[in-house]
Design an enzyme around this catalytic site. Structure first.
Site, PDB file in Angstrom:
ATOM      1  N   ASP A 170       0.839  -1.198   0.000  1.00 41.85           N
ATOM      2  CA  ASP A 170       0.000   0.000   0.000  1.00 41.85           C
ATOM      3  C   ASP A 170       0.877   1.252   0.000  1.00 41.85           C
ATOM      4  OD1 ASP A 170      -2.395   1.610   0.407  1.00 41.85           O
ATOM      5  OD2 ASP A 170      -1.749   1.796   2.493  1.00 41.85           O
ATOM      6  N   ASP A 187      -0.477   5.089   0.917  1.00 41.27           N
ATOM      7  CA  ASP A 187      -0.800   6.123   1.906  1.00 41.27           C
ATOM      8  C   ASP A 187      -0.948   5.569   3.316  1.00 41.27           C
ATOM      9  OD1 ASP A 187      -1.151   8.604   0.216  1.00 41.27           O
ATOM     10  OD2 ASP A 187      -2.488   7.201  -0.809  1.00 41.27           O
TER      11      ASP A 187
END
Length: 275
Positions: free
Chosen positions: A111, A113
């Site tokens: 991922d 953010d």
């Protein structure tokens, strides 16, 4: 929300209390992980009903500027601890065929953010990057902070695994951030919001659509909702916003070095969360 935001994030706990009930359920995994590292991984294993009549996110615009934060991480009240069968694989997978250099390696989905970086439309004095993003014909500056030790983490992960960036944020923001962040070409592929499944108000990363053997796929993500279809493949991390003393990514490296040598991922992840 009617108008999808540019960046998909979880809520900063400094601004409001978040997911306290959910966090209580994962304390057992956190305790076992602390035995291996000085800082805990925010560890969770979720199961839920899966709705295959997926509704796409609405594109109706009702405001001039989409809000910064599209929250991804809250589970609906109807999501009980039950599992539905995974459907047949799609006709077309999200990832290309494995390259010769990655043959035999496991696939790690990472991922962006609050896992690798934190971004804001508000000026940040110590921002590592400032990325211009066009929204409705106007250029806005996005200020990006790198999580401590992200460089060491990415370099080592690129040596051990086939690495894929998978974010629920839009490509117009995430792609230039990845260009600046990944100076070594660690990410073999980049997947954005359009590759997610919109499920009960959250953007879910359906690992069965990647085109890789699931027993050799790991997802590293701060949002439990992102991997709710495949919790047994997850290595959860704590959401990061601005703590420059954070060592979570650095502490994860030895764990992944061990995991890279395993035949499949389930045994090691299961043992880790059941000690």
């Amino acid at each position: 929300m009617d108008n999808p935001s540019i960046i998909t994030q979880v809520t900063n706990p400094k601004e409001e209390e978040i997911l306290s009930c959910t966090q209580d359920k994962v304390s057992q995994c956190n305790i076992s992980l602390k035995k291996q590292r000085s800082r805990s991984i925010f560890s969770t294993l979720f199961c839920c009903f899966r709705d295959y009549n997926v509704e796409p996110p609405s594109t109706n615009s009702t405001s001039a500027l989409p809000p910064l934060v599209e929250e991804n991480g809250g589970l609906q009240k109807g999501d009980q601890m039950q599992v539905m069968p995974i459907p047949s694989p799609p006709a077309k997978y999200l990832l290309p065929e494995l390259t010769a250099s990655d043959y035999g390696k496991k696939c790690v989905v990472i991922d962006l953010d609050e896992t690798l970086v934190h971004s804001s439309f508000k000026p940040i004095s110590n921002a590592d990057f400032i990325v211009p993003v066009e929204i409705d014909g106007t250029i806005h500056q996005v200020y990006v902070l790198k999580r401590p030790h992200v460089d060491e983490f990415l370099q080592r992960m690129g040596e051990l695994f086939e690495c894929v960036l998978f974010t629920a944020s839009l490509a117009k923001y995430a792609d230039p951030v990845a260009d600046l962040l990944d100076r070594w070409g660690v990410f073999r592929a980049r997947l954005f919001r359009e590759s997610c499944v919109f499920h009960r108000g959250n953007y879910v990363k359906d690992l069965s659509r990647l085109g890789r053997e699931l027993s050799k796929v790991i997802i590293v993500d701060n949002s439990p909702a992102s991997y709710i279809f495949h919790p047994e493949n997850a290595v959860p991390v704590q959401s990061w916003f601005d703590d420059m003393t954070d060592t979570e990514l650095l502490d994860l490296i030895p764990f992944f070095e061990g995991l890279s040598k395993e035949e499949e991922v389930y045994s090691m992840l299961h043992k880790l969360c059941n000690r």
